[in-house]
Design a protein around this motif. Structure first.
Motif, PDB file in Angstrom:
ATOM      1  N   SER A  17      -0.111   2.588  12.390  1.00  0.00           N
ATOM      2  CA  SER A  17       0.381   1.854  11.231  1.00  0.00           C
ATOM      3  C   SER A  17       0.818   2.851  10.181  1.00  0.00           C
ATOM      4  CB  SER A  17      -0.694   0.910  10.671  1.00  0.00           C
ATOM      5  OG  SER A  17      -1.855   1.627  10.291  1.00  0.00           O
ATOM      6  N   VAL A  18       1.683   2.393   9.297  1.00  0.00           N
ATOM      7  CA  VAL A  18       2.232   3.235   8.236  1.00  0.00           C
ATOM      8  C   VAL A  18       2.228   2.420   6.949  1.00  0.00           C
ATOM      9  CG1 VAL A  18       4.265   4.474   7.404  1.00  0.00           C
ATOM     10  CG2 VAL A  18       3.701   4.499   9.848  1.00  0.00           C
ATOM     11  N   ALA A  19       1.830   3.046   5.857  1.00  0.00           N
ATOM     12  CA  ALA A  19       1.832   2.370   4.560  1.00  0.00           C
ATOM     13  C   ALA A  19       2.443   3.280   3.510  1.00  0.00           C
ATOM     14  CB  ALA A  19       0.415   1.976   4.160  1.00  0.00           C
ATOM     15  N   LEU A  20       3.125   2.683   2.571  1.00  0.00           N
ATOM     16  CA  LEU A  20       3.632   3.408   1.412  1.00  0.00           C
ATOM     17  C   LEU A  20       2.869   2.919   0.196  1.00  0.00           C
ATOM     18  CD1 LEU A  20       5.709   5.302   0.034  1.00  0.00           C
ATOM     19  CD2 LEU A  20       7.195   3.294  -0.222  1.00  0.00           C
ATOM     20  N   SER A  21       2.295   3.853  -0.536  1.00  0.00           N
ATOM     21  CA  SER A  21       1.545   3.491  -1.741  1.00  0.00           C
ATOM     22  C   SER A  21       2.168   4.133  -2.966  1.00  0.00           C
ATOM     23  CB  SER A  21       0.079   3.930  -1.615  1.00  0.00           C
ATOM     24  OG  SER A  21      -0.019   5.343  -1.526  1.00  0.00           O
ATOM     25  N   LEU A  26      -0.342  -0.838  -3.053  1.00  0.00           N
ATOM     26  CA  LEU A  26       0.389  -0.891  -1.795  1.00  0.00           C
ATOM     27  C   LEU A  26       1.806  -1.386  -2.046  1.00  0.00           C
ATOM     28  CD1 LEU A  26       0.368  -0.697   1.339  1.00  0.00           C
ATOM     29  CD2 LEU A  26      -0.337  -3.109   1.355  1.00  0.00           C
ATOM     30  N   VAL A  27       2.778  -0.620  -1.585  1.00  0.00           N
ATOM     31  CA  VAL A  27       4.188  -1.009  -1.704  1.00  0.00           C
ATOM     32  C   VAL A  27       4.652  -1.715  -0.436  1.00  0.00           C
ATOM     33  CG1 VAL A  27       6.544  -0.175  -2.033  1.00  0.00           C
ATOM     34  CG2 VAL A  27       4.648   0.913  -3.267  1.00  0.00           C
ATOM     35  N   SER A  28       4.320  -1.144   0.725  1.00  0.00           N
ATOM     36  CA  SER A  28       4.780  -1.711   1.993  1.00  0.00           C
ATOM     37  C   SER A  28       3.903  -1.179   3.124  1.00  0.00           C
ATOM     38  CB  SER A  28       6.240  -1.334   2.249  1.00  0.00           C
ATOM     39  OG  SER A  28       6.701  -1.857   3.472  1.00  0.00           O
ATOM     40  N   GLN A  29       3.758  -1.985   4.182  1.00  0.00           N
ATOM     41  CA  GLN A  29       3.009  -1.542   5.361  1.00  0.00           C
ATOM     42  C   GLN A  29       3.656  -2.114   6.619  1.00  0.00           C
ATOM     43  OE1 GLN A  29      -1.500  -0.813   6.234  1.00  0.00           O
ATOM     44  NE2 GLN A  29      -1.210  -3.009   6.535  1.00  0.00           N
ATOM     45  N   ALA A  30       3.623  -1.335   7.684  1.00  0.00           N
ATOM     46  CA  ALA A  30       4.104  -1.789   8.988  1.00  0.00           C
ATOM     47  C   ALA A  30       3.064  -1.415  10.036  1.00  0.00           C
ATOM     48  CB  ALA A  30       5.453  -1.164   9.325  1.00  0.00           C
ATOM     49  N   ILE A  31       2.796  -2.326  10.979  1.00  0.00           N
ATOM     50  CA  ILE A  31       1.735  -2.153  11.966  1.00  0.00           C
ATOM     51  C   ILE A  31       2.275  -2.408  13.363  1.00  0.00           C
ATOM     52  CG2 ILE A  31      -0.517  -3.003  12.768  1.00  0.00           C
ATOM     53  CD1 ILE A  31      -1.066  -3.904   9.893  1.00  0.00           C
ATOM     54  N   GLU A  32       1.885  -1.557  14.315  1.00  0.00           N
ATOM     55  CA  GLU A  32       2.167  -1.784  15.728  1.00  0.00           C
ATOM     56  C   GLU A  32       0.875  -2.275  16.379  1.00  0.00           C
ATOM     57  OE1 GLU A  32       3.143  -2.517  19.222  1.00  0.00           O
ATOM     58  OE2 GLU A  32       4.769  -1.850  17.905  1.00  0.00           O
ATOM     59  N   ILE A  46       7.821   4.077  10.255  1.00  0.00           N
ATOM     60  CA  ILE A  46       8.117   4.829   9.026  1.00  0.00           C
ATOM     61  C   ILE A  46       9.445   4.361   8.435  1.00  0.00           C
ATOM     62  CG2 ILE A  46       8.714   7.106   8.110  1.00  0.00           C
ATOM     63  CD1 ILE A  46       6.681   8.255  10.153  1.00  0.00           C
ATOM     64  N   ASP A  47      10.459   4.235   9.265  1.00  0.00           N
ATOM     65  CA  ASP A  47      11.768   3.759   8.789  1.00  0.00           C
ATOM     66  C   ASP A  47      11.668   2.342   8.227  1.00  0.00           C
ATOM     67  OD1 ASP A  47      13.021   6.117   9.472  1.00  0.00           O
ATOM     68  OD2 ASP A  47      13.729   5.388  11.415  1.00  0.00           O
ATOM     69  N   ASN A 187     -14.494  -5.589  14.791  1.00  0.00           N
ATOM     70  CA  ASN A 187     -13.076  -5.944  14.661  1.00  0.00           C
ATOM     71  C   ASN A 187     -12.389  -5.103  13.587  1.00  0.00           C
ATOM     72  OD1 ASN A 187     -14.435  -7.040  12.521  1.00  0.00           O
ATOM     73  ND2 ASN A 187     -13.356  -8.987  12.517  1.00  0.00           N
ATOM     74  N   ILE A 188     -12.917  -3.903  13.349  1.00  0.00           N
ATOM     75  CA  ILE A 188     -12.339  -3.037  12.328  1.00  0.00           C
ATOM     76  C   ILE A 188     -11.349  -2.082  12.980  1.00  0.00           C
ATOM     77  CG2 ILE A 188     -12.800  -1.366  10.510  1.00  0.00           C
ATOM     78  CD1 ILE A 188     -13.842  -4.168   9.932  1.00  0.00           C
ATOM     79  N   ASN A 189     -10.091  -2.485  12.979  1.00  0.00           N
ATOM     80  CA  ASN A 189      -9.018  -1.639  13.497  1.00  0.00           C
ATOM     81  C   ASN A 189      -8.292  -1.070  12.288  1.00  0.00           C
ATOM     82  OD1 ASN A 189      -7.319  -0.353  15.244  1.00  0.00           O
ATOM     83  ND2 ASN A 189      -6.116  -2.160  15.756  1.00  0.00           N
ATOM     84  N   LEU A 190      -8.488   0.191  12.038  1.00  0.00           N
ATOM     85  CA  LEU A 190      -8.053   0.815  10.792  1.00  0.00           C
ATOM     86  C   LEU A 190      -6.563   0.633  10.536  1.00  0.00           C
ATOM     87  CD1 LEU A 190      -8.680   2.571   8.346  1.00  0.00           C
ATOM     88  CD2 LEU A 190      -8.424   4.585   9.815  1.00  0.00           C
ATOM     89  N   GLU A 191      -6.233   0.238   9.302  1.00  0.00           N
ATOM     90  CA  GLU A 191      -4.851   0.109   8.856  1.00  0.00           C
ATOM     91  C   GLU A 191      -4.546   1.191   7.825  1.00  0.00           C
ATOM     92  OE1 GLU A 191      -4.105  -3.812   7.436  1.00  0.00           O
ATOM     93  OE2 GLU A 191      -4.767  -4.776   9.289  1.00  0.00           O
ATOM     94  N   ALA A 192      -3.314   1.653   7.819  1.00  0.00           N
ATOM     95  CA  ALA A 192      -2.928   2.767   6.960  1.00  0.00           C
ATOM     96  C   ALA A 192      -3.133   2.474   5.477  1.00  0.00           C
ATOM     97  CB  ALA A 192      -1.464   3.137   7.222  1.00  0.00           C
ATOM     98  N   LYS A 193      -3.041   1.208   5.070  1.00  0.00           N
ATOM     99  CA  LYS A 193      -3.194   0.878   3.651  1.00  0.00           C
ATOM    100  C   LYS A 193      -4.578   1.258   3.122  1.00  0.00           C
ATOM    101  CE  LYS A 193      -4.751  -3.921   4.298  1.00  0.00           C
ATOM    102  NZ  LYS A 193      -4.451  -5.350   3.989  1.00  0.00           N
TER     103      LYS A 193
END
Length: 227
Positions: A17-21, A26-32, A46-47, A187-193
């Motif tokens: 996952s990728v996050a922009l802060s 948090l500005v934006s996040q994307a998760i696979e 990232i894009d 169920n804690i799957n770490l997210e970039a945020k």
């Protein structure tokens, strides 16, 4: 000092996952959501985050990487991309400890405080990468690989209210059932945020890595033992 724009990259879990802060926002996040896809999907995430935020890469102030422990392949891919971006953009690289980011996610999810936080990442058989963290983000037990059994868990939970957490830890279910003093979250799957508060704090303190020599913390040299 203005709040920094930090691109946070998380691949330690085997997912990515990728996050922009912007500071602590948090500005934006994307998760696979499919596992082991970092090699194919990380640059696309990232894009996606940058396009959604309408921020240009040259406006980034730092790159933060979740630096382990975790998936060897995931860490290698994530660190390679993070170092490449930081070098090309001539901006700082920030190491975020994966276990502290996992703790931040638990705090956000549970909305309650525990005496001890015990993250776990599967290390095959009945082993796990783990640590013990107090509510002030201090390590009571430094990150390492341990063989997990009932005696060890009883020792950890004696006189403390603890939370044990991670992802895909079903093999430990039988050890943790009926433990009154333990909250168990599988169920804690770490997210970039969940990296952004730690990354912003390090940025403000100028705690940066040497891009040329930085390596993730695999903890692969630790042998299972009882502490």
């Amino acid at each position: 000092m203005k709040s920094p724009y930090i691109l946070c990259i998380e691949t330690s879990s085997g997912y990515c996952s990728v996050a922009l802060s912007y500071g602590n926002t948090l500005v934006s996040q994307a998760i696979e959501n499919q596992k082991n896809k970092a090699a194919d999907k990380l640059n696309l995430l990232i894009d996606e985050v940058m396009n959604e935020s309408k921020l240009k890469f040259k406006e980034l102030d730092a790159i933060a990487i979740s630096g382990g422990p975790g998936s060897y392949t995931g860490l290698r891919i994530g660190v390679s991309v993070a170092k490449g971006l930081a070098y090309a953009l001539e901006i700082p690289l920030i190491h975020v400890e994966t276990f502290l980011a996992m703790k931040a996610q638990v705090e956000d999810q549970c909305k309650s405080e525990f005496d001890r936080y015990i993250p776990m990442i599967d290390a095959r058989r009945m082993d796990a990468f783990t640590a013990i963290i107090n509510s002030q983000n201090e390590y009571i037990l430094e990150p390492q690989c341990l063989t997990i059994d009932e005696n060890l868990i009883d020792k950890w939970s004696e006189n403390y209210r603890i939370v044990i957490f991670g992802h895909e830890l079903d093999k430990f279910n039988i050890l943790l059932q009926n433990k009154v003093s333990i909250i168990y979250l599988n169920n804690i799957n770490l997210e970039a945020k969940c990296m952004m508060f730690l990354a912003n704090d390090k940025y403000l303190k100028s705690q940066f890595e040497d891009i040329a020599y930085y390596e993730p913390k695999y903890y692969k040299n630790f042998h299972s033992s009882r502490k």
